[in-house]
Design a protein around this motif. Structure first.
Motif, short mmCIF file in Angstrom:
data_model
loop_
_atom_site.label_atom_id
_atom_site.label_comp_id
_atom_site.label_asym_id
_atom_site.label_seq_id
_atom_site.Cartn_x
_atom_site.Cartn_y
_atom_site.Cartn_z
N ALA A 46 -31.36 -31.50 65.78
CA ALA A 46 -31.05 -32.09 66.50
C ALA A 46 -30.13 -32.78 64.97
CB ALA A 46 -31.43 -33.17 67.48
N ILE A 47 -29.75 -32.33 64.58
CA ILE A 47 -29.18 -32.80 63.32
C ILE A 47 -27.77 -31.66 62.20
CG2 ILE A 47 -28.86 -33.38 60.35
CD1 ILE A 47 -32.30 -34.57 61.04
N GLU A 48 -26.66 -32.45 62.81
CA GLU A 48 -26.36 -31.35 62.21
C GLU A 48 -25.31 -31.25 60.23
OE1 GLU A 48 -22.91 -31.69 64.75
OE2 GLU A 48 -23.45 -31.02 66.59
N ARG A 49 -25.54 -32.20 60.35
CA ARG A 49 -25.40 -32.37 59.23
C ARG A 49 -25.65 -34.20 58.36
NH1 ARG A 49 -19.17 -35.07 58.72
NH2 ARG A 49 -19.55 -36.79 59.36
N ARG A 50 -25.72 -33.90 56.65
CA ARG A 50 -26.77 -34.68 56.06
C ARG A 50 -25.39 -35.45 55.18
NH1 ARG A 50 -32.64 -33.58 55.01
NH2 ARG A 50 -31.94 -32.11 55.56
N TYR A 51 -25.72 -36.68 54.58
CA TYR A 51 -25.32 -37.10 53.06
C TYR A 51 -26.10 -37.13 52.55
CZ TYR A 51 -20.87 -38.48 55.97
OH TYR A 51 -19.62 -37.87 56.19
N LEU A 52 -26.23 -35.94 50.87
CA LEU A 52 -26.74 -36.53 50.09
C LEU A 52 -26.42 -36.26 48.69
CD1 LEU A 52 -29.29 -33.70 51.66
CD2 LEU A 52 -29.73 -35.48 51.51
N THR A 53 -27.57 -36.56 47.88
CA THR A 53 -27.35 -36.28 46.68
C THR A 53 -28.04 -35.68 46.00
OG1 THR A 53 -26.31 -38.99 46.21
CG2 THR A 53 -26.39 -37.25 44.22
N LEU A 54 -27.96 -33.98 46.39
CA LEU A 54 -29.10 -33.09 45.66
C LEU A 54 -28.29 -33.79 43.76
CD1 LEU A 54 -28.24 -30.27 48.01
CD2 LEU A 54 -30.11 -32.57 48.16
N ASP A 308 -25.54 -36.83 62.34
CA ASP A 308 -23.93 -36.69 61.87
C ASP A 308 -24.46 -37.45 60.41
OD1 ASP A 308 -22.32 -35.98 63.67
OD2 ASP A 308 -22.18 -37.91 63.85
N PHE A 309 -26.18 -38.42 60.18
CA PHE A 309 -26.48 -38.46 59.20
C PHE A 309 -27.90 -37.47 59.34
CE2 PHE A 309 -22.48 -41.22 60.32
CZ PHE A 309 -22.29 -40.98 59.56
N GLY A 310 -28.12 -37.73 59.59
CA GLY A 310 -30.23 -37.67 59.65
C GLY A 310 -30.76 -39.03 59.60
N ASN A 311 -31.87 -39.46 58.88
CA ASN A 311 -32.38 -40.77 59.50
C ASN A 311 -32.09 -40.73 57.80
OD1 ASN A 311 -34.60 -42.57 59.02
ND2 ASN A 311 -36.37 -40.95 60.54
N VAL A 312 -31.18 -41.55 57.97
CA VAL A 312 -31.07 -42.48 57.08
C VAL A 312 -32.16 -44.09 56.63
CG1 VAL A 312 -28.89 -42.45 56.64
CG2 VAL A 312 -29.26 -44.37 57.95
N SER A 313 -33.60 -44.11 56.92
CA SER A 313 -34.36 -44.72 57.05
C SER A 313 -34.14 -46.01 57.35
CB SER A 313 -34.74 -45.04 55.43
OG SER A 313 -36.08 -45.36 54.88
N SER A 314 -34.19 -47.42 56.38
CA SER A 314 -33.97 -48.75 57.00
C SER A 314 -32.94 -48.76 57.98
CB SER A 314 -34.37 -49.54 55.79
OG SER A 314 -34.22 -49.70 54.90
N GLY A 315 -31.92 -48.07 57.37
CA GLY A 315 -30.47 -48.62 57.77
C GLY A 315 -29.99 -47.54 58.41
N ALA A 316 -31.20 -47.02 59.60
CA ALA A 316 -30.39 -46.42 60.61
C ALA A 316 -30.16 -47.48 61.84
CB ALA A 316 -31.54 -44.89 61.13
N PHE A 317 -30.70 -48.15 62.06
CA PHE A 317 -30.22 -48.71 63.28
C PHE A 317 -28.94 -49.26 63.26
CE2 PHE A 317 -32.14 -52.28 60.90
CZ PHE A 317 -31.16 -53.05 61.29
N LEU A 318 -28.81 -49.45 61.98
CA LEU A 318 -27.55 -50.66 61.67
C LEU A 318 -26.15 -49.17 61.83
CD1 LEU A 318 -28.29 -52.57 58.98
CD2 LEU A 318 -28.20 -53.51 61.44
N PHE A 319 -26.10 -48.56 61.10
CA PHE A 319 -25.26 -47.22 61.72
C PHE A 319 -24.79 -47.27 62.87
CE2 PHE A 319 -26.22 -46.26 57.38
CZ PHE A 319 -25.17 -45.21 57.13
#
Length: 354
Positions: A46-54, A308-319
Motif C-alpha cells: 500500500a506504499i507508492e513512494r518513499r523519500y530516501l537518502t540512498l 506517500d511516505f511509507g512508515n517514517v517511524s516516530s514522526g508518522a502520526f504527525l504527518f
C-alpha cells in the motif's frame, strides 16, 4: 468535558523530507530484486513512494554497502536537514520564530549520537541557548507520544512559553541490504522524514489549537522481541527486525487501551471525531481499524501518509496530524485520538480536544 486555559495545546505542525523519493518499482529495479516473495512485499505494501537518502552507486551500479560510521554520519546530516525544514514549516504556520522557543525535545531511533539532535538543532537553527532540552532516543515508532507527554508537562508548567517537539527519522541510514526476508520486510516499508509541532499552554494560544487532555499506555512484554533495532553480527551494523505477527499483536490490544483512555471522561468511541494513527504498515493499520471498529474515512490520513511516505517511524502520526490540520474540518469541541505503536511491544494513545 471542558478544556482549561492551562491545558497544553498543539499550535502548529510541519514536516520535512529528503529531496529524493523512489517508487517501490524503482527500488526493486535499483537493487535488482528478482525474488518473487520480496517483490510481493514491496508491491503489496500500500506504499507508492518513499523519500530516501540512498548511498552512492558501487561498481555494479547498485547502491554500495556503507560502514556503520558512514550510516551514522548520514543519520546526522540527513536528520538535521529534514528537521530544519520541518521546524521552519511548523514555525511559519505558528506565526513564530526560533527566538520564541524555550524548550526543545527531539526524538529519533535511527542512530545514536551524543550530543543529541536537540543540541545540534539549537546550534543549527539559532534557537536560544538557554532553552531547556530533551532527547528521546531508541524508543521506536511509538516514541512521539511518549515525548509529547513530557513536552505537554513542561508546557503546562510554563504557561505562555513555546515548546518545540521534533521527530527525526533517517530510516535509510539504518538499512541493511541482502536477500533475506528479515531485511526485505524493513526495506519495503520505512521512509525518511522529520515532523515538528509547537506546544503552548495559557490563554493566549490559538482558539482552534487542540488541547491535550490525557495519555494512556500499554506495554506487551510477551511481545518484547517482536520489533527490534539491534546489532546484526552478520552485517556488522545495527538493523531493524519486525515480526510478522506484529499487526495482530497490536490490533488485539488496541481496544483495551482505548477503553482506558476514555475511562472517566464520559466519552464513548462514537464521540471521537478524528483519528490520527501511526502508519505502521498496511496490515497494522487494517488490524487497528478492524479492532477499533473504525471506517476507512477515519484512517484516511494514516493510509495516505503510508502511501506517500511509507512508515517514517516516530514522526508518522504527525504527518497524518498535519494533514488533518490542513483539511480544516475539526470544529470547536471535537475530540480526537492520537495513537502510536512500536517496540516493547507498546501502544500509546492521547486524547485531544479542539
Amino acid at each position: 468535558m471542558t478544556t482549561s486555559t492551562v491545558r497544553a495545546r498543539i499550535t502548529a505542525a510541519g514536516t520535512g523530507t529528503p529531496p529524493t523519493f523512489y517508487t517501490q518499482h524503482e527500488l526493486l529495479r535499483l537493487f535488482a530484486v528478482e525474488n518473487p516473495r520480496i517483490r510481493s512485499l514491496f508491491l503489496n505494501s500500500a506504499i507508492e513512494r518513499r523519500y530516501l537518502t540512498l548511498p552512492p552507486a558501487g561498481e555494479d551500479g547498485r547502491p554500495r554497502t556503507e560502514s556503520q560510521g558512514e550510516l551514522l554520519r548520514r543519520h546526522v546530516r540527513s536528520g538535521i536537514a529534514m528537521a530544519r525544514d520541518a521546524v521552519q514549516n511548523c514555525l511559519k504556520r505558528a506565526g513564530a520564530e526560533t527566538k520564541d522557543i524555550r524548550f526543545v525535545c527531539c526524538i529519533s531511533s535511527t542512530g545514536f549520537i551524543t550530543p543529541g539532535f536537540s543540541a545540534l538543532l539549537i546550534k543549527e537553527l539559532g534557537i536560544p541557548h538557554e532553552s531547556a532540552r530533551l532527547d528521546v532516543v531508541g524508543m521506536g515508532c511509538n516514541a512521539g507520544l511518549n515525548a509529547l507527554s513530557a513536552v505537554t508537562a513542561w508546557s503546562t508548567a510554563h504557561p505562555g512559553e513555546m515548546a518545540l517537539m521534533v521527530c527525526i527519522e533517517a530510516c535509510s541510514a539504518a538499512y541493511a541490504f541482502d536477500a533475506s526476508m528479515r531485511t526485505a520486510v524493513v526495506n519495503s516499508l520505512f521512509g525518511d522524514g522529520a515532523a515538528a509541532i509547537t506546544v503552548m499552554s495559557g490563554s493566549d494560544g490559538p482558539v482552534r489549537a487542540p488541547a491535550v487532555l490525557k495519555f494512556t499506555s500499554k506495554i506487551i512484554p510477551q511481545a518484547i522481541d517482536a520489533m527490534r533495532f539491534d546489532w546484526d553480527d552478520e552485517h556488522g551494523r545495527f538493523s531493524f527486525y519486525l515480526d510478522p505477527q506484529v499487526p495482530y499483536v497490536v490490533g488485539a490490544h488496541a481496544e483495551a487501551v482505548l477503553r482506558r483512555l476514555l475511562d472517566g471522561t464520559g466519552l464513548r468511541r462514537s464521540d471521537i471525531a478524528h483519528w490520527v494513527i501511526h502508519s505502521g504498515g498496511k496490515k497494522v493499520v487494517d488490524s487497528v481499524r478492524v479492532n477499533l471498529g473504525l471506517s476507512r474515512y477515519d484512517t484516511r490520513h494514516t493510509t495516505a501518509v503510508l502511501r506517500d511516505f511509507g512508515n517514517v517511524s516516530s514522526g508518522a502520526f504527525l504527518f497524518a496530524f498535519e494533514r488533518l490540520l490542513d483539511e480544516d474540518v475539526a470544529q470547536p469541541g471535537d475530540h480526537g485520538v492520537l495513537m502510536t505503536m512500536g517496540p516493547g511491544s507498546t501502544i500509546e494513545m492521547a486524547l485531544v480536544q479542539w
